[in-house]
Design a protein around this motif. Structure first.
Motif, PDB file in Angstrom:
ATOM      1  N   UNK A   1       0.822  -1.212   0.000  1.00 13.90           N
ATOM      2  CA  UNK A   1       0.000   0.000   0.000  1.00 13.90           C
ATOM      3  C   UNK A   1       0.855   1.261   0.000  1.00 13.90           C
ATOM      4  N   UNK A   2       1.978   1.222   0.691  1.00 14.01           N
ATOM      5  CA  UNK A   2       2.880   2.382   0.690  1.00 14.01           C
ATOM      6  C   UNK A   2       3.408   2.638  -0.720  1.00 14.01           C
ATOM      7  N   UNK A   3       3.870   1.585  -1.376  1.00  9.84           N
ATOM      8  CA  UNK A   3       4.456   1.733  -2.712  1.00  9.84           C
ATOM      9  C   UNK A   3       3.417   2.161  -3.743  1.00  9.84           C
ATOM     10  N   UNK A   4       2.230   1.532  -3.698  1.00  9.61           N
ATOM     11  CA  UNK A   4       1.203   1.868  -4.689  1.00  9.61           C
ATOM     12  C   UNK A   4       0.675   3.277  -4.462  1.00  9.61           C
ATOM     13  N   UNK A   5       0.631   3.704  -3.204  1.00 11.52           N
ATOM     14  CA  UNK A   5       0.151   5.054  -2.893  1.00 11.52           C
ATOM     15  C   UNK A   5       1.161   6.109  -3.318  1.00 11.52           C
ATOM     16  N   UNK A   6       2.437   5.864  -3.051  1.00 12.86           N
ATOM     17  CA  UNK A   6       3.482   6.810  -3.477  1.00 12.86           C
ATOM     18  C   UNK A   6       3.500   6.934  -4.997  1.00 12.86           C
ATOM     19  N   UNK A   7       3.360   5.808  -5.673  1.00 15.45           N
ATOM     20  CA  UNK A   7       3.300   5.833  -7.142  1.00 15.45           C
ATOM     21  C   UNK A   7       2.117   6.664  -7.618  1.00 15.45           C
ATOM     22  N   UNK A   8       0.966   6.469  -6.980  1.00 17.38           N
ATOM     23  CA  UNK A   8      -0.224   7.232  -7.353  1.00 17.38           C
ATOM     24  C   UNK A   8      -0.050   8.723  -7.133  1.00 17.38           C
ATOM     25  N   UNK A   9       0.580   9.100  -6.028  1.00 11.77           N
ATOM     26  CA  UNK A   9       0.798  10.520  -5.736  1.00 11.77           C
ATOM     27  C   UNK A   9       1.805  11.143  -6.701  1.00 11.77           C
ATOM     28  N   UNK A  10       2.814  10.382  -7.100  1.00 13.86           N
ATOM     29  CA  UNK A  10       3.775  10.886  -8.094  1.00 13.86           C
ATOM     30  C   UNK A  10       3.089  11.146  -9.436  1.00 13.86           C
ATOM     31  N   UNK A  11       2.201  10.221  -9.820  1.00 11.82           N
ATOM     32  CA  UNK A  11       1.457  10.412 -11.072  1.00 11.82           C
ATOM     33  C   UNK A  11       0.539  11.620 -10.956  1.00 11.82           C
ATOM     34  N   UNK A  12      -0.097  11.772  -9.790  1.00 13.38           N
ATOM     35  CA  UNK A  12      -0.982  12.917  -9.569  1.00 13.38           C
ATOM     36  C   UNK A  12      -0.207  14.238  -9.680  1.00 13.38           C
ATOM     37  N   UNK A  13       0.979  14.301  -9.065  1.00  9.90           N
ATOM     38  CA  UNK A  13       1.782  15.529  -9.141  1.00  9.90           C
ATOM     39  C   UNK A  13       2.227  15.806 -10.572  1.00  9.90           C
ATOM     40  N   UNK A  14       2.504  14.744 -11.321  1.00 14.80           N
ATOM     41  CA  UNK A  14       2.881  14.903 -12.727  1.00 14.80           C
ATOM     42  C   UNK A  14       1.714  15.458 -13.532  1.00 14.80           C
ATOM     43  N   UNK A  15       0.520  14.968 -13.234  1.00 16.16           N
ATOM     44  CA  UNK A  15      -0.686  15.473 -13.918  1.00 16.16           C
ATOM     45  C   UNK A  15      -0.928  16.940 -13.578  1.00 16.16           C
ATOM     46  N   UNK A  16      -0.685  17.306 -12.325  1.00 17.10           N
ATOM     47  CA  UNK A  16      -0.846  18.698 -11.901  1.00 17.10           C
ATOM     48  C   UNK A  16       0.120  19.612 -12.643  1.00 17.10           C
TER      49      UNK A  16
END
Length: 410
Positions: free
Chosen positions: A389-404
Protein backbone atom coordinates in the motif's frame (compact mmCIF):
# COMPACT_ATOMS: atom_id res chain seq x y z
CA UNK A 1 -23.09 -32.81 9.00
CA UNK A 2 -21.94 -29.22 9.48
CA UNK A 3 -19.38 -26.77 8.13
CA UNK A 4 -17.16 -24.76 10.45
CA UNK A 5 -13.64 -23.44 10.91
CA UNK A 6 -11.67 -24.91 13.82
CA UNK A 7 -9.01 -22.96 15.72
CA UNK A 8 -6.47 -25.68 16.53
CA UNK A 9 -5.02 -23.70 19.46
CA UNK A 10 -8.15 -23.31 21.58
CA UNK A 11 -10.59 -25.64 19.75
CA UNK A 12 -13.07 -22.80 19.16
CA UNK A 13 -15.20 -22.90 16.03
CA UNK A 14 -16.75 -20.32 13.73
CA UNK A 15 -18.98 -20.61 10.69
CA UNK A 16 -18.33 -19.13 7.26
CA UNK A 17 -20.42 -15.97 7.75
CA UNK A 18 -19.03 -14.94 11.13
CA UNK A 19 -15.42 -15.44 9.99
CA UNK A 20 -15.87 -13.59 6.69
CA UNK A 21 -12.87 -11.33 5.96
CA UNK A 22 -11.94 -8.62 3.49
CA UNK A 23 -9.55 -11.05 1.83
CA UNK A 24 -12.38 -13.51 1.27
CA UNK A 25 -14.60 -10.69 -0.02
CA UNK A 26 -12.05 -9.49 -2.59
CA UNK A 27 -11.31 -13.06 -3.66
CA UNK A 28 -15.01 -13.71 -4.22
CA UNK A 29 -15.48 -10.35 -5.93
CA UNK A 30 -12.85 -11.48 -8.43
CA UNK A 31 -15.40 -13.86 -9.97
CA UNK A 32 -18.64 -12.08 -8.91
CA UNK A 33 -19.54 -14.72 -6.33
CA UNK A 34 -21.60 -12.09 -4.49
CA UNK A 35 -24.24 -12.52 -7.21
CA UNK A 36 -26.66 -15.45 -6.87
CA UNK A 37 -25.01 -18.75 -7.77
CA UNK A 38 -24.17 -19.65 -10.53
CA UNK A 39 -24.91 -16.39 -12.38
CA UNK A 40 -21.87 -14.59 -10.95
CA UNK A 41 -19.55 -17.40 -12.04
CA UNK A 42 -21.01 -17.47 -15.55
CA UNK A 43 -20.84 -13.68 -15.83
CA UNK A 44 -17.16 -13.62 -14.87
CA UNK A 45 -16.53 -16.51 -17.27
CA UNK A 46 -18.10 -14.66 -20.18
CA UNK A 47 -16.18 -11.50 -19.23
CA UNK A 48 -12.97 -13.58 -19.39
CA UNK A 49 -14.09 -15.03 -22.74
CA UNK A 50 -14.84 -11.60 -24.23
CA UNK A 51 -11.53 -10.38 -22.83
CA UNK A 52 -9.83 -13.21 -24.71
CA UNK A 53 -11.74 -12.21 -27.85
CA UNK A 54 -10.67 -8.56 -27.41
CA UNK A 55 -7.02 -9.59 -26.99
CA UNK A 56 -6.99 -11.69 -30.15
CA UNK A 57 -8.83 -9.15 -32.29
CA UNK A 58 -6.63 -6.36 -30.91
CA UNK A 59 -3.50 -8.21 -32.02
CA UNK A 60 -5.03 -8.89 -35.45
CA UNK A 61 -6.09 -5.24 -35.90
CA UNK A 62 -2.60 -3.95 -35.02
CA UNK A 63 -0.70 -6.80 -36.69
CA UNK A 64 0.64 -4.88 -39.72
CA UNK A 65 2.27 -2.16 -37.59
CA UNK A 66 2.70 -4.02 -34.34
CA UNK A 67 6.50 -4.26 -34.56
CA UNK A 68 7.18 -0.75 -35.85
CA UNK A 69 4.72 0.88 -33.43
CA UNK A 70 6.13 -1.08 -30.51
CA UNK A 71 9.34 0.99 -30.65
CA UNK A 72 7.54 4.32 -31.04
CA UNK A 73 6.80 6.49 -28.02
CA UNK A 74 6.15 10.22 -28.37
CA UNK A 75 5.53 11.62 -24.86
CA UNK A 76 5.80 15.27 -25.94
CA UNK A 77 2.99 15.16 -28.50
CA UNK A 78 -0.77 15.40 -27.99
CA UNK A 79 -2.46 13.23 -25.40
CA UNK A 80 -4.18 10.88 -27.85
CA UNK A 81 -0.79 10.03 -29.40
CA UNK A 82 0.68 9.27 -25.97
CA UNK A 83 -2.27 7.00 -25.19
CA UNK A 84 -1.95 5.25 -28.54
CA UNK A 85 1.79 4.65 -28.24
CA UNK A 86 1.54 3.43 -24.63
CA UNK A 87 -1.52 1.32 -25.48
CA UNK A 88 0.34 -0.47 -28.27
CA UNK A 89 3.65 -0.98 -26.44
CA UNK A 90 2.17 -2.08 -23.10
CA UNK A 91 -0.48 -4.16 -24.86
CA UNK A 92 2.23 -6.20 -26.59
CA UNK A 93 4.30 -6.53 -23.40
CA UNK A 94 1.33 -7.70 -21.34
CA UNK A 95 -0.28 -9.85 -24.04
CA UNK A 96 1.15 -13.25 -22.97
CA UNK A 97 0.06 -12.70 -19.36
CA UNK A 98 -3.38 -11.36 -20.30
CA UNK A 99 -3.89 -14.20 -22.77
CA UNK A 100 -3.08 -16.88 -20.18
CA UNK A 101 -5.26 -15.12 -17.62
CA UNK A 102 -8.21 -14.91 -20.03
CA UNK A 103 -7.92 -18.55 -21.15
CA UNK A 104 -7.60 -19.97 -17.64
CA UNK A 105 -10.37 -17.68 -16.32
CA UNK A 106 -12.70 -18.87 -19.07
CA UNK A 107 -11.77 -22.47 -18.31
CA UNK A 108 -12.48 -22.19 -14.57
CA UNK A 109 -15.74 -20.25 -14.79
CA UNK A 110 -17.29 -21.81 -17.89
CA UNK A 111 -16.07 -25.39 -17.61
CA UNK A 112 -19.57 -26.52 -16.60
CA UNK A 113 -20.95 -25.16 -19.87
CA UNK A 114 -17.98 -26.48 -21.85
CA UNK A 115 -18.43 -30.05 -20.59
CA UNK A 116 -22.24 -30.00 -20.81
CA UNK A 117 -22.30 -31.71 -24.26
CA UNK A 118 -19.95 -34.40 -22.88
CA UNK A 119 -22.28 -35.01 -19.92
CA UNK A 120 -25.25 -35.47 -22.22
CA UNK A 121 -23.47 -37.55 -24.87
CA UNK A 122 -21.14 -39.81 -22.91
CA UNK A 123 -22.50 -39.83 -19.35
CA UNK A 124 -26.25 -39.86 -20.00
CA UNK A 125 -26.63 -36.62 -18.04
CA UNK A 126 -24.77 -37.97 -14.97
CA UNK A 127 -22.53 -34.96 -14.22
CA UNK A 128 -21.55 -36.49 -10.87
CA UNK A 129 -19.83 -39.38 -12.61
CA UNK A 130 -18.07 -36.99 -14.99
CA UNK A 131 -16.64 -34.93 -12.13
CA UNK A 132 -15.43 -38.09 -10.43
CA UNK A 133 -13.57 -39.10 -13.60
CA UNK A 134 -12.12 -35.60 -13.91
CA UNK A 135 -11.12 -35.79 -10.22
CA UNK A 136 -13.03 -32.65 -9.31
CA UNK A 137 -14.91 -34.63 -6.64
CA UNK A 138 -13.63 -36.80 -3.82
CA UNK A 139 -14.36 -40.54 -3.95
CA UNK A 140 -17.20 -41.86 -1.83
CA UNK A 141 -16.92 -44.61 0.78
CA UNK A 142 -19.85 -46.50 2.24
CA UNK A 143 -20.76 -45.76 5.84
CA UNK A 144 -20.69 -49.08 7.74
CA UNK A 145 -22.63 -47.85 10.81
CA UNK A 146 -20.15 -49.65 13.07
CA UNK A 147 -17.90 -47.59 15.36
CA UNK A 148 -14.13 -47.95 15.30
CA UNK A 149 -12.67 -49.49 18.44
CA UNK A 150 -9.08 -48.34 17.87
CA UNK A 151 -7.71 -44.82 18.41
CA UNK A 152 -7.14 -42.70 15.31
CA UNK A 153 -4.21 -40.34 14.70
CA UNK A 154 -4.63 -38.11 11.66
CA UNK A 155 -1.13 -36.70 12.16
CA UNK A 156 0.29 -40.18 11.73
CA UNK A 157 -1.09 -40.38 8.19
CA UNK A 158 0.06 -36.85 7.37
CA UNK A 159 3.59 -37.65 8.50
CA UNK A 160 3.58 -40.88 6.48
CA UNK A 161 2.76 -38.99 3.30
CA UNK A 162 5.24 -36.18 4.03
CA UNK A 163 8.01 -38.74 4.54
CA UNK A 164 7.00 -40.80 1.52
CA UNK A 165 8.17 -38.21 -1.05
CA UNK A 166 11.01 -35.71 -0.70
CA UNK A 167 9.94 -32.05 -0.46
CA UNK A 168 6.26 -32.98 -0.53
CA UNK A 169 4.02 -30.26 0.95
CA UNK A 170 0.67 -31.40 2.35
CA UNK A 171 -2.11 -28.88 1.67
CA UNK A 172 -5.28 -30.89 2.31
CA UNK A 173 -6.51 -33.66 4.57
CA UNK A 174 -9.93 -35.08 3.76
CA UNK A 175 -11.62 -37.39 6.25
CA UNK A 176 -14.44 -39.73 5.24
CA UNK A 177 -16.87 -41.35 7.72
CA UNK A 178 -15.06 -40.23 10.87
CA UNK A 179 -15.23 -42.77 13.72
CA UNK A 180 -16.83 -45.48 11.54
CA UNK A 181 -15.21 -48.69 10.32
CA UNK A 182 -15.67 -47.26 6.83
CA UNK A 183 -13.41 -44.32 7.75
CA UNK A 184 -10.80 -43.28 5.18
CA UNK A 185 -8.24 -40.45 5.28
CA UNK A 186 -6.98 -38.74 2.14
CA UNK A 187 -3.75 -36.72 2.42
CA UNK A 188 -2.89 -34.68 -0.66
CA UNK A 189 -0.47 -31.97 -1.72
CA UNK A 190 2.28 -31.00 -4.14
CA UNK A 191 5.98 -31.47 -4.56
CA UNK A 192 7.98 -28.28 -4.11
CA UNK A 193 7.62 -26.22 -7.28
CA UNK A 194 11.40 -26.10 -7.55
CA UNK A 195 11.37 -29.86 -8.03
CA UNK A 196 8.29 -30.21 -10.21
CA UNK A 197 5.77 -27.56 -11.22
CA UNK A 198 2.97 -30.09 -11.64
CA UNK A 199 3.65 -32.61 -8.89
CA UNK A 200 0.20 -33.23 -7.39
CA UNK A 201 -0.18 -36.44 -5.40
CA UNK A 202 -2.15 -38.09 -2.63
CA UNK A 203 -2.52 -41.22 -0.54
CA UNK A 204 -5.85 -42.54 0.75
CA UNK A 205 -5.67 -44.73 3.86
CA UNK A 206 -8.28 -47.21 5.10
CA UNK A 207 -8.24 -46.59 8.85
CA UNK A 208 -9.91 -49.84 10.00
CA UNK A 209 -6.89 -51.99 9.05
CA UNK A 210 -4.32 -49.18 8.53
CA UNK A 211 -3.93 -50.13 4.87
CA UNK A 212 -3.39 -47.98 1.80
CA UNK A 213 -6.49 -47.71 -0.38
CA UNK A 214 -4.99 -45.82 -3.33
CA UNK A 215 -1.99 -43.66 -4.24
CA UNK A 216 -1.22 -40.99 -6.84
CA UNK A 217 2.56 -40.75 -7.03
CA UNK A 218 3.63 -37.14 -7.77
CA UNK A 219 7.13 -38.21 -8.81
CA UNK A 220 5.95 -40.31 -11.75
CA UNK A 221 5.06 -39.09 -15.23
CA UNK A 222 1.79 -37.18 -15.05
CA UNK A 223 -1.25 -38.00 -17.15
CA UNK A 224 -2.79 -35.61 -19.65
CA UNK A 225 -5.73 -34.72 -17.37
CA UNK A 226 -3.45 -33.90 -14.43
CA UNK A 227 -1.16 -31.85 -16.68
CA UNK A 228 -3.98 -29.69 -18.03
CA UNK A 229 -5.66 -29.11 -14.66
CA UNK A 230 -2.42 -28.54 -12.79
CA UNK A 231 -0.85 -26.17 -15.31
CA UNK A 232 -4.06 -24.14 -15.62
CA UNK A 233 -4.25 -23.70 -11.85
CA UNK A 234 -0.59 -22.79 -11.50
CA UNK A 235 -0.66 -20.31 -14.38
CA UNK A 236 -3.86 -18.64 -13.20
CA UNK A 237 -2.86 -18.23 -9.56
CA UNK A 238 0.85 -17.61 -10.18
CA UNK A 239 1.68 -19.36 -6.90
CA UNK A 240 4.70 -21.34 -8.04
CA UNK A 241 7.34 -18.58 -7.85
CA UNK A 242 6.91 -16.90 -4.48
CA UNK A 243 6.32 -13.19 -3.91
CA UNK A 244 8.52 -12.18 -6.85
CA UNK A 245 6.24 -13.80 -9.39
CA UNK A 246 3.13 -12.44 -7.67
CA UNK A 247 4.53 -8.91 -7.81
CA UNK A 248 5.30 -9.32 -11.53
CA UNK A 249 1.79 -10.70 -12.09
CA UNK A 250 0.31 -7.74 -10.22
CA UNK A 251 2.27 -5.25 -12.35
CA UNK A 252 1.18 -7.05 -15.52
CA UNK A 253 -2.38 -6.90 -14.23
CA UNK A 254 -2.05 -3.13 -13.79
CA UNK A 255 -0.69 -2.91 -17.33
CA UNK A 256 -3.80 -4.74 -18.49
CA UNK A 257 -5.97 -2.17 -16.68
CA UNK A 258 -4.07 0.66 -18.39
CA UNK A 259 -4.40 -0.97 -21.81
CA UNK A 260 -8.16 -1.40 -21.37
CA UNK A 261 -8.75 2.14 -20.06
CA UNK A 262 -6.49 3.76 -22.66
CA UNK A 263 -8.28 1.73 -25.35
CA UNK A 264 -11.61 3.12 -24.15
CA UNK A 265 -10.27 6.70 -24.20
CA UNK A 266 -8.76 6.21 -27.67
CA UNK A 267 -12.10 4.85 -28.84
CA UNK A 268 -13.87 7.94 -27.47
CA UNK A 269 -11.38 10.40 -28.98
CA UNK A 270 -11.55 8.72 -32.38
CA UNK A 271 -15.34 9.17 -32.39
CA UNK A 272 -15.36 12.74 -31.13
CA UNK A 273 -15.28 14.30 -34.59
CA UNK A 274 -17.46 16.89 -36.27
CA UNK A 275 -18.62 14.47 -38.98
CA UNK A 276 -20.28 12.31 -36.28
CA UNK A 277 -23.77 13.47 -35.22
CA UNK A 278 -23.85 15.41 -31.95
CA UNK A 279 -26.37 12.98 -30.42
CA UNK A 280 -24.07 10.03 -31.04
CA UNK A 281 -21.03 11.92 -29.70
CA UNK A 282 -22.91 12.73 -26.49
CA UNK A 283 -23.94 9.10 -26.14
CA UNK A 284 -20.33 7.89 -26.58
CA UNK A 285 -19.11 10.39 -24.00
CA UNK A 286 -21.77 9.30 -21.51
CA UNK A 287 -20.85 5.63 -21.93
CA UNK A 288 -17.17 6.34 -21.27
CA UNK A 289 -17.97 8.64 -18.34
CA UNK A 290 -19.99 5.90 -16.61
CA UNK A 291 -17.35 3.31 -17.48
CA UNK A 292 -14.45 5.32 -16.02
CA UNK A 293 -16.41 6.31 -12.92
CA UNK A 294 -17.29 2.68 -12.16
CA UNK A 295 -13.80 1.34 -12.80
CA UNK A 296 -11.67 4.05 -11.17
CA UNK A 297 -13.88 4.27 -8.06
CA UNK A 298 -12.69 0.78 -7.13
CA UNK A 299 -9.35 2.21 -6.01
CA UNK A 300 -10.54 4.53 -3.19
CA UNK A 301 -13.35 2.23 -1.99
CA UNK A 302 -10.97 -0.74 -1.74
CA UNK A 303 -8.48 1.35 0.24
CA UNK A 304 -11.29 2.56 2.52
CA UNK A 305 -12.37 -1.04 3.12
CA UNK A 306 -8.89 -1.87 4.46
CA UNK A 307 -9.39 0.96 6.98
CA UNK A 308 -12.90 -0.23 7.86
CA UNK A 309 -11.89 -3.76 8.84
CA UNK A 310 -9.26 -2.41 11.24
CA UNK A 311 -11.31 0.37 12.83
CA UNK A 312 -14.65 -1.44 13.17
CA UNK A 313 -13.57 -5.08 12.73
CA UNK A 314 -16.96 -6.16 11.35
CA UNK A 315 -18.12 -9.72 11.99
CA UNK A 316 -19.87 -11.35 9.09
CA UNK A 317 -20.41 -10.10 5.59
CA UNK A 318 -23.37 -7.73 6.08
CA UNK A 319 -21.55 -4.51 7.01
CA UNK A 320 -18.69 -5.20 4.61
CA UNK A 321 -21.13 -5.76 1.72
CA UNK A 322 -23.06 -2.59 2.53
CA UNK A 323 -19.97 -0.42 2.98
CA UNK A 324 -18.20 -1.63 -0.15
CA UNK A 325 -21.07 -1.75 -2.63
CA UNK A 326 -22.99 1.30 -1.38
CA UNK A 327 -19.75 3.25 -1.03
CA UNK A 328 -18.68 2.22 -4.53
CA UNK A 329 -22.07 3.31 -5.86
CA UNK A 330 -21.96 6.72 -4.13
CA UNK A 331 -18.43 7.47 -5.34
CA UNK A 332 -19.41 6.41 -8.86
CA UNK A 333 -22.51 8.63 -8.81
CA UNK A 334 -20.42 11.60 -7.66
CA UNK A 335 -17.99 11.29 -10.58
CA UNK A 336 -20.79 10.61 -13.07
CA UNK A 337 -22.56 13.82 -11.98
CA UNK A 338 -19.25 15.74 -12.20
CA UNK A 339 -19.10 14.93 -15.95
CA UNK A 340 -15.33 15.33 -16.21
CA UNK A 341 -13.23 12.27 -17.10
CA UNK A 342 -9.98 14.09 -16.31
CA UNK A 343 -11.33 15.02 -12.87
CA UNK A 344 -12.44 11.41 -12.27
CA UNK A 345 -9.03 10.03 -13.18
CA UNK A 346 -7.16 12.64 -11.14
CA UNK A 347 -9.12 12.51 -7.91
CA UNK A 348 -9.72 8.78 -7.71
CA UNK A 349 -5.94 8.53 -7.95
CA UNK A 350 -5.40 11.17 -5.25
CA UNK A 351 -8.05 9.91 -2.81
CA UNK A 352 -7.08 6.26 -3.17
CA UNK A 353 -3.39 7.05 -2.67
CA UNK A 354 -3.93 9.25 0.40
CA UNK A 355 -6.17 6.61 2.01
CA UNK A 356 -3.70 3.89 1.04
CA UNK A 357 -0.87 5.67 2.87
CA UNK A 358 -2.88 5.59 6.10
CA UNK A 359 -3.51 1.81 5.95
CA UNK A 360 -0.15 0.79 7.54
CA UNK A 361 -0.62 3.51 10.20
CA UNK A 362 -4.15 2.36 11.09
CA UNK A 363 -3.00 -1.26 11.08
CA UNK A 364 -0.15 -0.46 13.47
CA UNK A 365 -2.36 1.64 15.74
CA UNK A 366 -5.15 -0.93 16.09
CA UNK A 367 -3.18 -4.20 16.02
CA UNK A 368 0.32 -3.17 17.12
CA UNK A 369 1.74 -4.70 13.95
CA UNK A 370 3.81 -1.72 12.83
CA UNK A 371 6.15 -2.31 9.91
CA UNK A 372 9.17 -2.98 12.15
CA UNK A 373 7.14 -5.25 14.44
CA UNK A 374 5.86 -7.33 11.50
CA UNK A 375 9.43 -7.57 10.19
CA UNK A 376 10.85 -8.64 13.55
CA UNK A 377 8.15 -11.26 14.11
CA UNK A 378 8.30 -12.59 10.52
CA UNK A 379 4.70 -11.61 9.81
CA UNK A 380 5.53 -11.67 6.11
CA UNK A 381 2.00 -11.39 4.75
CA UNK A 382 1.02 -8.44 6.97
CA UNK A 383 4.31 -6.70 6.15
CA UNK A 384 3.84 -7.35 2.45
CA UNK A 385 0.37 -5.77 2.41
CA UNK A 386 1.56 -2.69 4.31
CA UNK A 387 4.57 -2.20 2.04
CA UNK A 388 2.38 -2.81 -1.00
CA UNK A 389 0.00 0.00 0.00
CA UNK A 390 2.88 2.38 0.69
CA UNK A 391 4.46 1.73 -2.71
CA UNK A 392 1.20 1.87 -4.69
CA UNK A 393 0.15 5.05 -2.89
CA UNK A 394 3.48 6.81 -3.48
CA UNK A 395 3.30 5.83 -7.14
CA UNK A 396 -0.22 7.23 -7.35
CA UNK A 397 0.80 10.52 -5.74
CA UNK A 398 3.78 10.89 -8.09
CA UNK A 399 1.46 10.41 -11.07
CA UNK A 400 -0.98 12.92 -9.57
CA UNK A 401 1.78 15.53 -9.14
CA UNK A 402 2.88 14.90 -12.73
CA UNK A 403 -0.69 15.47 -13.92
CA UNK A 404 -0.85 18.70 -11.90
CA UNK A 405 2.41 19.96 -13.40
CA UNK A 406 1.22 19.06 -16.90
CA UNK A 407 -2.10 20.85 -16.31
CA UNK A 408 -0.32 24.05 -15.17
CA UNK A 409 1.86 24.04 -18.31
CA UNK A 410 -1.17 23.75 -20.57
Amino acid sequence: GSFYYLNTKDASTTDYVSSYTLGEFLYRLHFFAQLPHPFGYYLSGFVAFFFLFALLTGIIVHWDKIISNFYVFRPMTKLKTVWTDAHTALGVIGFPFQFVYAVTGTFFMLKVLLVAPTVLALYDGDDKKLYEDLEYAHPEFEFQNTPLTRPVSINKYVNKVKNQWTNFKVNEVHIFNYGDTGMHVSVSGNLDFKDKINGYGYTIFKVADDSVHSVKDPTKKIQYLDAVKGIFYRLHYGDYGGYGLRIISFILGLIGCFVILSGVLIWLTARNKKNIPLKKRKFNETVVRYYLAICLSLYPITALSFILVQVINPTGMGLLYQFYFIGWLLITIFFVIKKDNYFTNKYTLLSGSLIGLTIPIVNGFYTGNWLWVSYAKDYDQILFIDVFWILISITGLLIFSKMNAQQKKS
